[in-house]
Design a protein around this motif. Structure first.
Motif, mmCIF file in Angstrom:
data_model
loop_
_atom_site.group_PDB
_atom_site.id
_atom_site.type_symbol
_atom_site.label_atom_id
_atom_site.label_comp_id
_atom_site.label_asym_id
_atom_site.label_seq_id
_atom_site.Cartn_x
_atom_site.Cartn_y
_atom_site.Cartn_z
ATOM 1 N N THR A 1 0.961 -0.858 0.621
ATOM 2 C CA THR A 1 -0.089 -0.057 -0.075
ATOM 3 C C THR A 1 1.039 1.189 0.299
ATOM 4 O O THR A 1 0.448 2.271 -0.489
ATOM 5 N N ALA A 2 2.041 0.764 0.515
ATOM 6 C CA ALA A 2 2.683 2.237 0.820
ATOM 7 C C ALA A 2 3.650 2.620 -0.783
ATOM 8 O O ALA A 2 4.000 3.401 -0.651
ATOM 9 N N ALA A 3 3.820 1.649 -1.453
ATOM 10 C CA ALA A 3 4.661 1.973 -2.318
ATOM 11 C C ALA A 3 3.724 2.368 -3.169
ATOM 12 O O ALA A 3 3.790 3.053 -4.588
ATOM 13 N N TYR A 4 2.109 1.815 -3.929
ATOM 14 C CA TYR A 4 1.329 2.287 -4.411
ATOM 15 C C TYR A 4 1.175 3.386 -4.172
ATOM 16 O O TYR A 4 0.608 4.404 -5.085
ATOM 17 N N GLY A 5 0.801 4.016 -2.454
ATOM 18 C CA GLY A 5 0.515 5.709 -2.312
ATOM 19 C C GLY A 5 1.687 6.358 -2.824
ATOM 20 O O GLY A 5 1.159 8.047 -3.040
ATOM 21 N N LEU A 6 2.900 6.112 -3.062
ATOM 22 C CA LEU A 6 3.883 6.130 -3.705
ATOM 23 C C LEU A 6 3.659 6.484 -5.016
ATOM 24 O O LEU A 6 4.514 7.505 -5.537
ATOM 25 N N VAL A 7 3.702 5.920 -5.578
ATOM 26 C CA VAL A 7 2.916 5.784 -6.977
ATOM 27 C C VAL A 7 2.430 7.539 -7.249
ATOM 28 O O VAL A 7 2.476 8.322 -8.015
ATOM 29 N N ILE A 8 1.231 7.412 -6.360
ATOM 30 C CA ILE A 8 0.050 8.017 -6.684
ATOM 31 C C ILE A 8 0.519 9.508 -6.244
ATOM 32 O O ILE A 8 0.919 9.956 -6.884
ATOM 33 N N LEU A 9 0.985 9.099 -5.402
ATOM 34 C CA LEU A 9 2.056 11.114 -4.978
ATOM 35 C C LEU A 9 2.980 11.273 -6.267
ATOM 36 O O LEU A 9 3.462 12.608 -6.862
ATOM 37 N N LEU A 10 3.978 10.115 -6.751
ATOM 38 C CA LEU A 10 4.971 11.062 -7.640
ATOM 39 C C LEU A 10 4.406 11.547 -8.833
ATOM 40 O O LEU A 10 4.856 12.193 -9.906
ATOM 41 N N VAL A 11 3.256 10.410 -9.493
ATOM 42 C CA VAL A 11 2.193 11.021 -10.764
ATOM 43 C C VAL A 11 1.280 12.462 -10.051
ATOM 44 O O VAL A 11 1.720 13.101 -11.135
ATOM 45 N N GLY A 12 1.420 13.279 -9.005
ATOM 46 C CA GLY A 12 0.529 13.667 -8.688
ATOM 47 C C GLY A 12 1.631 14.911 -9.097
ATOM 48 O O GLY A 12 1.078 16.435 -9.280
ATOM 49 N N LEU A 13 2.823 14.645 -8.090
ATOM 50 C CA LEU A 13 3.650 15.580 -8.543
ATOM 51 C C LEU A 13 4.104 16.483 -9.819
ATOM 52 O O LEU A 13 4.653 17.373 -9.761
ATOM 53 N N PHE A 14 4.744 15.219 -10.149
ATOM 54 C CA PHE A 14 5.135 15.875 -11.182
ATOM 55 C C PHE A 14 4.837 15.381 -13.033
ATOM 56 O O PHE A 14 5.064 15.532 -13.794
ATOM 57 N N MET A 15 3.516 15.044 -12.903
ATOM 58 C CA MET A 15 2.305 15.023 -14.290
ATOM 59 C C MET A 15 1.263 15.472 -13.526
ATOM 60 O O MET A 15 0.833 14.850 -13.704
ATOM 61 N N PRO A 16 1.223 17.163 -13.215
ATOM 62 C CA PRO A 16 0.001 17.394 -13.152
ATOM 63 C C PRO A 16 -0.962 16.729 -14.245
ATOM 64 O O PRO A 16 -2.849 17.109 -14.093
ATOM 65 N N GLY A 17 -0.526 17.141 -15.534
ATOM 66 C CA GLY A 17 -1.299 16.808 -16.490
ATOM 67 C C GLY A 17 -2.523 14.861 -16.717
ATOM 68 O O GLY A 17 -2.930 14.749 -17.850
ATOM 69 N N GLY A 18 -1.667 14.567 -15.875
ATOM 70 C CA GLY A 18 -1.237 12.929 -16.246
ATOM 71 C C GLY A 18 -0.570 12.420 -16.769
ATOM 72 O O GLY A 18 0.148 13.118 -17.675
ATOM 73 N N LEU A 19 -0.579 10.749 -16.772
ATOM 74 C CA LEU A 19 0.290 9.980 -17.752
ATOM 75 C C LEU A 19 0.181 10.423 -19.411
ATOM 76 O O LEU A 19 1.369 10.923 -20.474
ATOM 77 N N VAL A 20 -0.677 10.722 -19.751
ATOM 78 C CA VAL A 20 -1.132 11.113 -21.731
ATOM 79 C C VAL A 20 -1.231 12.272 -21.844
ATOM 80 O O VAL A 20 -0.296 12.685 -23.150
ATOM 81 N N ARG A 21 -0.406 13.049 -20.664
ATOM 82 C CA ARG A 21 0.229 14.610 -21.421
ATOM 83 C C ARG A 21 1.561 14.910 -21.290
ATOM 84 O O ARG A 21 2.312 15.987 -21.361
#
Lengths: 286, 307, 247
Positions: B270-290
């Protein structure tokens, strides 16, 4: 009659506790306009460290709470500095979206790491104080003390916001960020400081939780949601709003739970939704 | 090019159950369910900009309505229909008060509704059986559920596609960008938002009905739980809100990450999963496809359709 | 075409406008000028139906529109631009214009006809090659043009321009004035707010001067510019502005 008074006292205490944590969240929301879904984790951590230190040393838990305050501030400050500051300056609904992702991720992470390191079971500090009767009323010193401390803290925060430079800069940033920047407020720093203060308030609430109730590593999101509801109920950035919102929720829970323990929480959410239908911006919102 | 890719993927998914791989089959059903929830969330969240943290309420209401009615002996199809309609009616009722709110206030009030629903289903145990949960007629429904949920996913993607090409979609995007100005230019703002919510709710409600039928057993935390409420939204944002393919990619990505972590790590997934969500939110504000390379690739194959 | 009578608006205890009367003739260009805070934009918000007036009435094409909201007013035939250009930023230039065409009129042209009309408007305003570009990538001048294009899409009989020249350099202002003349010659009546007197004087048939929410003068541009009250209002402002610069 005694029961009624007993219930009201319990409700106000519970509500004051809610208000304390909710106000931290409200400040953060007002200043940075982000939804901090990790707020409950700061509360849980505050309670946890109090528990750990108490178990090791047996010191007075409230004293321990005072000792961990600087760390709580620091934690909140760096949380904002590294996770929230990069999102500032983005368009509003993008910032809202990113803040949900980042703080949700952080909440899951903190909760899971804590339960891995400290165990998933519920924890409480076994600290008791004598009780006394006042007329027919049964009053616990511990609860009385908690109530006095919460009242003191509320007054303290009020004066901090009104009288100190940081407090005033913080309020200015809430009301008008551009205006605050124009008169020379370092708004980025104010945001981080606000996060620090919010985290401190959460950790104090955590100490009360661990002494009066209990804490567990997976409680974070649940309590965060409750506090978010309270600040919406009261209106954002308003100290009195959080207090009234918290007390309304606390009283509802304590009174309804007396008649039927299952319906306490439900009634609280029902009241919240009803108030929002009547006053969409909250009781004290503009 | 895009038609060929879509055709191949679809054909593969259509014949997949032939391989008789129950584990993967179940995984795909869950995946379809999350894709549907994320994509239907995005019809309101991505196109009109109203981040509906209460989206899961429609799913749960569909799930419970279906289960309760089917148990009374109503026919299966009518029960599916009732589940969908219940979600739609709920959407219409809450849209009037909710859409007076904006930004985070809207999101939170919607989320409070989910919590209210969770508590109500827990406490109205004479109807819903509370935390004991609701059981329906047993049966192995893996293959039919596979096709039903696949069909629903295709339907929601097609509807999203039609929306992006219509004047309705244009109006939704104008509401997201500048609501007051959209109103000044004659856009019926309230009606657009309500319609968007109704479309979004109908898919979630039907999926909820399917879900009860498939799992045989539901309880309040399965359909109204906090993680259940937040995951589809995280998926949509993670993949790219407001782009048709975004929530699909987000759901696939997050579910594969979760599955991998669950099987690889005994602890801290769960921690690793949370970390992935956090990193995407931080570095890809438009989401993966952008992300630039992803975006360029998707544009080249004709799958980048945004509003 | 537009008749405003005894129009007043108060916000809380503050009076933004009080007792304003004026008329706009069909086919004319009317200018509203006045120093900052004179109530010009408030007036626009009242006419276009964004705010409700506290008292007074507004008639447009013989119809009472005092309490009609902005979406309907737009469909009746009135459209506007905003002081700080506010296009739909994440939409393309073409889509911005399409919204006005699709929703801001009584007839609802199909997508094909709407698109060809939108391209005509973009051509007229020299934005054609920017059609697929996202609105937030445009230069300030082109954003102003896009605001005009979006408003023109609704085929307005009365066009309200809120400081369309603000923020433009002099040569761009001249160009914009030329465009406005052309729009008028196509039969659209224009009511425009300007902060800068000079921009309005050459263009307007009539000028209305507001100060502190009150109409202080009205008439032909030459008459107004020699009116002592007007000179005083503007001089007062210049002194204030200079006063602000000294420290």
């Amino acid at each position: 009659m005694e029961i009624a008074i007993q219930l009201v006292i319990a409700g106000i205490l519970q509500g004051g506790l809610y208000a304390l944590a909710a106000f931290g969240l409200s400040l953060i929301f007002g200043v940075s306009n982000v939804l901090n879904l990790a707020h409950g984790e700061f509360l849980m951590l505050g309670g946890l460290f109090c528990f750990l230190i108490f178990s090791a040393t047996g010191l007075n838990p409230f004293l321990i709470g005072l000792m961990i305050l600087p760390f709580a501030f620091f934690l909140g400050y760096i949380f904002d500095r590294f996770l929230m500051r990069p999102l500032a300056g983005k368009k509003e609904h993008i910032r809202l979206m990113s803040s949900i992702l980042v703080t949700l991720g952080a909440a899951l992470c903190i909760g899971d790491v804590t339960s891995f390191l400290a165990g998933a079971e519920e924890k409480g500090v076994d600290y008791s104080m004598p009780s006394f009767f006042w007329g027919d009323l049964y009053i616990s010193y511990l609860r009385l003390l908690a109530m006095v401390m919460i009242a003191g803290l509320t007054v303290g925060i009020h004066y901090y916001l009104k009288k100190t430079y940081t407090g005033r800069a913080l309020r200015a940033t809430t009301q008008n960020i551009r205006g605050a920047m124009l008169v020379g407020v370092d708004t980025s720093r104010i945001r981080s400081v606000t996060f620090g203060i919010g985290s401190m308030l959460a950790s104090i609430a955590g100490v009360f939780y661990v002494v009066l109730l209990s804490i567990s590593p997976d409680m974070g999101l649940t309590v965060t949601i409750k506090y978010l509801c309270i600040i919406v109920l009261g209106g954002l950035g308003s100290l009195i709003g959080s207090l009234v919102g918290g007390v309304i929720l606390g009283l509802t829970e304590s009174i309804v739970s007396y008649y039927n323990p299952h319906w306490g929480q439900t009634a609280a959410f029902l009241i919240l939704v009803l108030i929002l239908l009547i006053r969409p911006k909250g009781l004290f919102g503009k | 090019m895009n038609r060929i890719i879509l055709g191949i993927v679809l054909l593969f998914l259509l014949i997949f159950p032939v391989f008789n791989l129950p584990y993967l089959n179940t995984f795909l059903i869950i995946l379809f369910m999350y894709i549907l929830l994320a994509e239907s969330y995005d019809i309101l969240g991505g196109y009109t900009g109203y981040i509906n943290m209460g989206h899961i309420a429609f799913f749960g209401i569909g799930a419970y309505t279906f289960g309760l009615l089917w148990n009374t002996g109503l026919s299966l199809y009518l029960s599916f229909l009732a589940g969908t309609l219940a979600a739609v009616v709920f959407a219409i009722l809450i849209s009037f008060p909710l859409f007076r709110l904006q930004g985070a206030y809207f999101s939170l009030a919607a989320f409070a509704l989910v919590k209210l629903m969770e508590h109500l289903t827990l406490n109205l145990s004479s109807i819903t059986h509370g935390s004991d949960g609701l059981k329906v007629l047993e049966g192995n429904r893996m293959i039919p559920m596979y096709y039903l949920s696949l069909l629903l996913v295709v339907a929601v993607v097609v509807v999203s596609f039609l929306i992006t090409r219509s004047r309705f979609g244009l109006a939704m995007a104008s509401v997201r960008e500048e609501e007051e100005i959209a109103f000044d230019f004659g856009v019926p703002v309230q009606r657009i938002k309500t319609t968007a919510m109704v479309i979004s709710a109908s898919f979630a409600g039907l999926m909820g009905s399917f879900y009860t039928w498939y799992t045989i057993f539901i309880n309040p935390s399965m359909v109204f739980g906090t993680e259940m409420a937040l995951m589809p939204i995280a998926m949509a944002m993670l993949g790219g809100s407001g782009v048709i393919i975004g929530p699909v990619i987000g759901a696939v990505f997050l579910l594969i990450v979760e599955e991998t972590l669950w099987t690889r790590f005994a602890y801290l997934h769960t921690a690793a999963y949370g970390l992935v969500i956090l990193l995407v939110g931080l570095f890809m504000p438009g989401g993966l496809v952008r992300l630039r390379p992803v975006r360029r690739f998707l544009i080249r194959v004709g799958l980048f359709k945004e509003l | 075409m537009l008749v405003v009578q005894e129009l007043s608006k108060t916000f809380g205890g503050l009076t933004a406008l009080s007792g304003i009367d004026f008329q706009v003739e069909q086919g004319s260009i009317t200018g509203i000028i006045g120093p900052n805070g004179a109530g010009k934009t408030t007036m626009f918000n009242l006419i276009s139906g964004t705010f409700l007036p506290t008292s007074g009435s507004i008639r447009f094409k013989g119809r009472d529109i005092t309490r009609i909201k902005s979406d309907k007013v737009c469909r009746i035939g009135m459209s506007r631009t905003y002081q700080n250009a506010r296009p739909f930023e994440a939409l393309s230039v073409l889509q911005n214009v399409l919204i006005g065409i699709s929703y801001g009129r009584k007839d609802r042209p199909n997508i094909k006809r709407a698109e060809s009309e939108a391209m005509d408007i973009l051509r007229f305003l020299d934005l054609e090659r920017h059609a697929p570009v996202l609105a937030d990538q445009l230069s300030p001048l082109n954003k102003k043009r896009l605001e005009l294009a979006r408003a023109l899409g609704t085929q307005p009989e009365l066009l309200l321009l809120d400081e369309i020249a603000a923020g433009l350099i002099p040569s761009e202002t001249l160009e914009m004035m030329e465009v406005i003349k052309q729009i008028r010659s196509r039969g659209t009546t224009i009511l425009m707010i300007e902060h800068i007197m000079k921009a309005v004087m050459d263009l307007s048939d009539r000028v209305i001067v507001l100060n502190y929410g009150v109409k202080i003068a009205e008439g032909k541009p030459q008459e107004v510019s020699s009116n002592p009250k007007v000179i005083e209002a503007y001089l007062g402002e210049e002194v204030e502005e200079k006063g602000e610069e000294t420290p």
